[in-house]
Scaffold this active site. Structure first.
Site, PDB file in Angstrom:
ATOM      1  N   SER A 146       0.841  -1.193   0.000  1.00 46.18           N
ATOM      2  CA  SER A 146       0.000   0.000   0.000  1.00 46.18           C
ATOM      3  C   SER A 146       0.875   1.242   0.000  1.00 46.18           C
ATOM      4  CB  SER A 146      -0.909   0.014   1.230  1.00 46.18           C
ATOM      5  OG  SER A 146      -1.573   1.262   1.360  1.00 46.18           O
ATOM      6  N   TYR A 159      -2.927   0.362   9.808  1.00 48.90           N
ATOM      7  CA  TYR A 159      -2.777  -0.099   8.428  1.00 48.90           C
ATOM      8  C   TYR A 159      -1.451   0.370   7.842  1.00 48.90           C
ATOM      9  CZ  TYR A 159      -4.081  -1.208   3.620  1.00 48.90           C
ATOM     10  OH  TYR A 159      -4.112  -1.733   2.350  1.00 48.90           O
TER      11      TYR A 159
END
Length: 246
Positions: A146, A159
């Site tokens: 990501s 995250y």
């Protein structure tokens, strides 16, 4: 997706294959000729992925597993070998986010669950796959990362930190495996419409920053590119589909 046969004779494992990016990658890799072992927690959704592959003339098997449970991961690798005899490509896609709060306001349990899924799950899958890739003599590990793992974002510390760990794990694995023709690379999809995007994230990233909001199928070609590189090809690299710096 049109068949191109670029992966004929290859065996691929895809985690998180029941929906979203994982489902698209499973179907796309099967269309390219690979036999695909589809792993996820939801048996019903996983069976749907495999049924679609089989209807289109591809080869696939479904293995239910929780990637945060190491014995489950070891079992799906054993079943992959038992079913297809080898492993050429491991796509470590399973992931998620349980926390969208500031560090001060968030819940420690949600933070831990996010890190366990994204970082420990990836670690368990890579650890279990490596012996079979080495036995095969070559292979590819494609880790779905990501952009938040490179630059961070407020209210998404769990995250971002877990994906930062995944990017570091990618680089370390490439160093540890460089004596073998096994490449390890990160693929950053950027925002993908999977039904899991929060409205705040959509507003901040897609609307305000004019980021490309992709469909899951849009990720497949980059993954195929990585899977079809030479044995002595790029490794320890991050490949991004974002419109700005990862």
């Amino acid at each position: 997706m049109d068949k191109n046969n670029s992966l004929t004779g290859k065996v691929a494992l895809v985690t998180g294959a029941s929906k979203g990016i994982g489902k698209a990658l499973s179907i796309g890799f099967a269309a390219a000729g690979a036999a695909v072992c589809c792993a996820a927690r939801s048996k019903e959704l996983l069976d749907s992925t495999v049924a679609e592959i089989l209807r289109n003339g591809g080869k696939a098997s479904a293995f239910t597993a929780d990637v945060t449970h190491e014995p489950d991961v070891e079992r799906i690798l054993q079943k992959t070998i038992a079913r297809f005899g080898k492993l050429d490509i491991a796509i470590l896609n399973a992931g998620g986010n349980f926390d969208e709060h500031t560090v001060e306001e968030g819940h420690s349990e949600d933070w831990r669950r996010t890190v366990e899924l994204n970082l420990f799950g990836t670690y368990y899958c890579a650890k279990a796959a490596i012996p079979y890739l080495r036995q095969n003599g070559t292979g590819k590990i494609i880790i779905i990362g990501s952009g938040l793992g490179h630059r961070g974002m407020a209210r998404r510390s769990a995250y971002a930190c877990s994906k930062a760990g995944v990017w570091m794990l990618t680089r370390i694995l490439s160093q540890e495996l460089k004596q073998y023709p096994i490449s390890v690379n990160e693929l950053i999809p950027g925002p993908v419409e999977t039904g899991a995007l929060s409205e705040t994230f959509r507003e901040e990233v897609v609307n305000q920053q004019h980021e490309w909001l992709k469909a899951p199928d849009d990720v497949v070609q980059m993954a195929l590119f990585l899977a079809t590189q030479p044995d002595i090809g790029p490794s320890g690299q991050s490949f991004s589909l974002m419109r700005r710096d990862a």
